[in-house]
Scaffold this motif. Structure first.
Motif, PDB file in Angstrom:
ATOM      1  N   ALA A 181      11.813   8.987  -0.179  1.00  0.00           N
ATOM      2  CA  ALA A 181      11.427   7.895  -1.064  1.00  0.00           C
ATOM      3  C   ALA A 181      11.395   8.430  -2.501  1.00  0.00           C
ATOM      4  O   ALA A 181      11.450   9.647  -2.725  1.00  0.00           O
ATOM      5  CB  ALA A 181      10.067   7.343  -0.650  1.00  0.00           C
ATOM      6  N   PRO A 182      11.318   7.545  -3.495  1.00  0.00           N
ATOM      7  CA  PRO A 182      11.427   8.005  -4.890  1.00  0.00           C
ATOM      8  C   PRO A 182      10.453   9.111  -5.283  1.00  0.00           C
ATOM      9  O   PRO A 182      10.856  10.091  -5.921  1.00  0.00           O
ATOM     10  CB  PRO A 182      11.184   6.720  -5.693  1.00  0.00           C
ATOM     11  CG  PRO A 182      11.695   5.632  -4.806  1.00  0.00           C
ATOM     12  CD  PRO A 182      11.321   6.062  -3.414  1.00  0.00           C
ATOM     13  N   SER A 229       4.933  13.595  -0.135  1.00  0.00           N
ATOM     14  CA  SER A 229       4.374  14.020  -1.424  1.00  0.00           C
ATOM     15  C   SER A 229       3.678  12.883  -2.157  1.00  0.00           C
ATOM     16  O   SER A 229       2.780  13.120  -2.969  1.00  0.00           O
ATOM     17  CB  SER A 229       5.481  14.599  -2.312  1.00  0.00           C
ATOM     18  OG  SER A 229       5.989  15.796  -1.772  1.00  0.00           O
ATOM     19  N   GLY A 230       4.094  11.652  -1.889  1.00  0.00           N
ATOM     20  CA  GLY A 230       3.490  10.503  -2.543  1.00  0.00           C
ATOM     21  C   GLY A 230       2.345   9.888  -1.771  1.00  0.00           C
ATOM     22  O   GLY A 230       1.943   8.755  -2.049  1.00  0.00           O
ATOM     23  N   MET A 261       2.321   3.879  -7.722  1.00  0.00           N
ATOM     24  CA  MET A 261       3.526   4.656  -8.035  1.00  0.00           C
ATOM     25  C   MET A 261       4.455   4.729  -6.822  1.00  0.00           C
ATOM     26  O   MET A 261       5.556   4.187  -6.840  1.00  0.00           O
ATOM     27  CB  MET A 261       3.140   6.060  -8.512  1.00  0.00           C
ATOM     28  CG  MET A 261       2.439   6.068  -9.849  1.00  0.00           C
ATOM     29  SD  MET A 261       2.068   7.743 -10.412  1.00  0.00           S
ATOM     30  CE  MET A 261       1.386   7.395 -12.035  1.00  0.00           C
ATOM     31  N   SER A 262       4.003   5.397  -5.765  1.00  0.00           N
ATOM     32  CA  SER A 262       4.874   5.621  -4.607  1.00  0.00           C
ATOM     33  C   SER A 262       5.327   4.304  -3.978  1.00  0.00           C
ATOM     34  O   SER A 262       6.529   4.039  -3.847  1.00  0.00           O
ATOM     35  CB  SER A 262       4.148   6.472  -3.562  1.00  0.00           C
ATOM     36  OG  SER A 262       3.693   7.677  -4.110  1.00  0.00           O
ATOM     37  N   ILE A 263       4.369   3.490  -3.580  1.00  0.00           N
ATOM     38  CA  ILE A 263       4.699   2.243  -2.882  1.00  0.00           C
ATOM     39  C   ILE A 263       5.342   1.246  -3.836  1.00  0.00           C
ATOM     40  O   ILE A 263       6.308   0.560  -3.483  1.00  0.00           O
ATOM     41  CB  ILE A 263       3.440   1.674  -2.207  1.00  0.00           C
ATOM     42  CG1 ILE A 263       3.019   2.603  -1.057  1.00  0.00           C
ATOM     43  CG2 ILE A 263       3.672   0.253  -1.708  1.00  0.00           C
ATOM     44  CD1 ILE A 263       1.722   2.230  -0.378  1.00  0.00           C
ATOM     45  N   GLU A 295      -7.045  -2.489   1.581  1.00  0.00           N
ATOM     46  CA  GLU A 295      -6.093  -2.661   0.484  1.00  0.00           C
ATOM     47  C   GLU A 295      -4.935  -1.673   0.617  1.00  0.00           C
ATOM     48  O   GLU A 295      -3.762  -2.035   0.431  1.00  0.00           O
ATOM     49  CB  GLU A 295      -6.800  -2.462  -0.856  1.00  0.00           C
ATOM     50  CG  GLU A 295      -5.882  -2.656  -2.064  1.00  0.00           C
ATOM     51  CD  GLU A 295      -6.570  -2.329  -3.381  1.00  0.00           C
ATOM     52  OE1 GLU A 295      -5.965  -2.608  -4.442  1.00  0.00           O
ATOM     53  OE2 GLU A 295      -7.699  -1.782  -3.363  1.00  0.00           O
ATOM     54  N   LEU A 296      -5.259  -0.428   0.949  1.00  0.00           N
ATOM     55  CA  LEU A 296      -4.218   0.575   1.150  1.00  0.00           C
ATOM     56  C   LEU A 296      -3.331   0.202   2.337  1.00  0.00           C
ATOM     57  O   LEU A 296      -2.102   0.350   2.279  1.00  0.00           O
ATOM     58  CB  LEU A 296      -4.861   1.947   1.379  1.00  0.00           C
ATOM     59  CG  LEU A 296      -3.909   3.114   1.661  1.00  0.00           C
ATOM     60  CD1 LEU A 296      -2.940   3.330   0.508  1.00  0.00           C
ATOM     61  CD2 LEU A 296      -4.706   4.398   1.930  1.00  0.00           C
ATOM     62  N   THR A 297      -3.939  -0.308   3.393  1.00  0.00           N
ATOM     63  CA  THR A 297      -3.161  -0.717   4.568  1.00  0.00           C
ATOM     64  C   THR A 297      -2.213  -1.854   4.227  1.00  0.00           C
ATOM     65  O   THR A 297      -1.049  -1.866   4.646  1.00  0.00           O
ATOM     66  CB  THR A 297      -4.102  -1.128   5.710  1.00  0.00           C
ATOM     67  OG1 THR A 297      -4.970  -0.029   6.021  1.00  0.00           O
ATOM     68  CG2 THR A 297      -3.324  -1.510   6.956  1.00  0.00           C
ATOM     69  N   ASP A 298      -2.693  -2.826   3.454  1.00  0.00           N
ATOM     70  CA  ASP A 298      -1.817  -3.923   3.011  1.00  0.00           C
ATOM     71  C   ASP A 298      -0.612  -3.374   2.247  1.00  0.00           C
ATOM     72  O   ASP A 298       0.525  -3.818   2.447  1.00  0.00           O
ATOM     73  CB  ASP A 298      -2.587  -4.888   2.107  1.00  0.00           C
ATOM     74  CG  ASP A 298      -3.545  -5.785   2.872  1.00  0.00           C
ATOM     75  OD1 ASP A 298      -3.355  -5.952   4.093  1.00  0.00           O
ATOM     76  OD2 ASP A 298      -4.481  -6.313   2.247  1.00  0.00           O
ATOM     77  N   ALA A 299      -0.869  -2.419   1.366  1.00  0.00           N
ATOM     78  CA  ALA A 299       0.216  -1.841   0.573  1.00  0.00           C
ATOM     79  C   ALA A 299       1.202  -1.096   1.465  1.00  0.00           C
ATOM     80  O   ALA A 299       2.425  -1.205   1.290  1.00  0.00           O
ATOM     81  CB  ALA A 299      -0.359  -0.900  -0.487  1.00  0.00           C
ATOM     82  N   LYS A 300       0.688  -0.348   2.431  1.00  0.00           N
ATOM     83  CA  LYS A 300       1.573   0.386   3.337  1.00  0.00           C
ATOM     84  C   LYS A 300       2.420  -0.562   4.180  1.00  0.00           C
ATOM     85  O   LYS A 300       3.611  -0.315   4.406  1.00  0.00           O
ATOM     86  CB  LYS A 300       0.747   1.314   4.235  1.00  0.00           C
ATOM     87  CG  LYS A 300       0.145   2.504   3.495  1.00  0.00           C
ATOM     88  CD  LYS A 300      -0.896   3.230   4.325  1.00  0.00           C
ATOM     89  CE  LYS A 300      -0.335   3.804   5.593  1.00  0.00           C
ATOM     90  NZ  LYS A 300      -1.359   4.567   6.351  1.00  0.00           N
TER      91      LYS A 300
END
Length: 386
Positions: A181-182, A240-241, A254-256, A309-314
């Motif tokens: 990923a980026p 790494s992200g 950033m990562s997601i 919130e993190l789970t939603d983003a993932k």
């Protein structure tokens, strides 16, 4: 000629164990086994896929395959990954069978192979996977804008395409491209430490860099993949992200965010996923300090909200399944509930540090612990599937 049927679990695993211990008889038997595997004598067995009514285990085995071929035939890293896709795929499938794995997962040194086509200086040890040279990073803050789309018909991209074609030929499994990923790509060609420093001091430049890598490198690579394999998939990797390394907010912003950016408008976006963000527990880390019971309750609710919130983003970059990694350090029940709520399959990981013999003080206690974990994971997966 060897009969692969004679090496069903646990017989194959016992042979691997004897070979690793230096047993010369086991080495000769391994040589005969892999002579036949590489010659294609087990291809019919490789075409038999897993039953969908079971909970299966799988693993990335390419490093073990390299160790075996180097010991038996003195095949070194560059030749192993780049020169003979049939030998590579058959070796990985045969290793999987010896381990008792029936759900095949063919992969490679994906972080290295993602940055190599860009011109990153590489290191190819004789019997270990390649990696980016940490003393010769490709880009810096002054020149990253000069990176352009590489040629995907030569070098590492061609080697990957060849591996995917052979894997599909032998197993019928749809081709799965695995690339960085980026953020992780940036870490490999810009440097982990300089990138982390900029995450703190110059986040706008970091996001611009990640978008450039997505627009100029990774999105065109995915375009090429789906043109070559219309039934394919893409698995992005971004260790790494992860929240564990850059914190949950930076992971999301950033990562997601950069993954979503490069997938905007792509018709194949629902066939792309990133499932290896690790360290979910950091979303619930509380600040040190004394407080009242009411404050503690509020902090607990806040931690749960941050984890959700993190789970939603993932899930926004992996709409295919819910993944619980050992490094997440969050109880499996949370992921089970989220999988049921979102109507997604559940997968669970046993972390490599858990089974690294050099890191284990009490082998028997570790066996018991991993066994308990595995049983609880299977039960959670079953409940999700009900």
């Amino acid at each position: 000629m060897s009969r692969i049927e004679d090496y069903r679990f646990p017989t194959g695993l016992h042979l691997l164990t004897q070979w690793q211990s230096g047993d010369e008889g086991a080495r000769k038997e391994m040589t005969a086994f892999f002579d036949d595997a590489i010659a294609g004598d087990f291809d019919a067995d490789f075409s038999v896929l897993t039953s969908p009514d079971r909970v299966h285990s799988t693993a990335s085995v390419h490093m073990l395959g390299l160790a075996i071929l180097h010991d038996l035939y003195r095949i070194e890293s560059w030749a192993y990954y780049n020169t003979d896709p049939y030998r590579y795929v058959r070796t990985n499938l045969a290793v999987s069978r010896l381990l008792g794995i029936h759900k095949f997962y063919t992969t490679w040194a994906l972080y290295a192979f993602t940055c190599e086509p860009l011109g990153q200086q590489m290191m190819y040890p004789d019997r270990f996977p390649p990696g980016a040279d940490p003393d010769a990073f490709l880009i810096n803050k002054d020149n990253w804008q000069e990176l352009t789309t590489p040629d995907f018909t030569t070098g590492a991209p061609k080697a990957i395409d060849d591996i995917l074609r052979v894997t599909q030929e032998l197993t019928g499994v749809p081709p799965l491209l695995q690339i960085s990923a980026p953020y992780s790509l940036a870490a490999d060609i810009y440097g982990q430490e300089p990138l982390l420093a900029d995450v703190v001091s110059d986040p706008d430049t970091v996001n611009a860099l990640l978008d450039h890598l997505g627009d100029e490198i990774l999105a065109p690579w995915m375009d090429h993949h789906f043109e070559s394999f219309p039934d394919g998939w893409v698995e992005l990797s971004d260790a790494s992200g992860s929240p564990f390394f850059i914190g949950p907010e930076n992971c999301m912003q950033m990562s997601i965010r950069s993954i979503r950016h490069m997938l905007r408008g792509k018709t194949y976006a629902d066939r792309v996923f990133d499932n290896n963000f690790r360290g979910d527990f950091v979303a619930g880390v509380k600040k040190k300090g004394r407080g009242s019971r009411r404050n503690i309750q509020t902090e607990t609710q806040s931690s749960q909200a941050k984890l959700l919130e993190l789970t939603d983003a993932k899930v926004s970059v992996n709409p295919v399944f819910i993944m619980r990694l050992e490094a997440d350090k969050v109880n499996i029940s949370f992921y089970e509930e989220e999988a049921i709520k979102r109507n997604l399959p559940l997968t669970c990981g046993i972390g490599s540090p858990q089974i690294d013999r050099n890191s284990i003080e009490d082998l028997e206690a570790t066996r018991v612990s991993i066994g308990e974990d595995a049983r609880s994971f299977v039960e959670s997966i079953k409940r999700v599937c009900e």
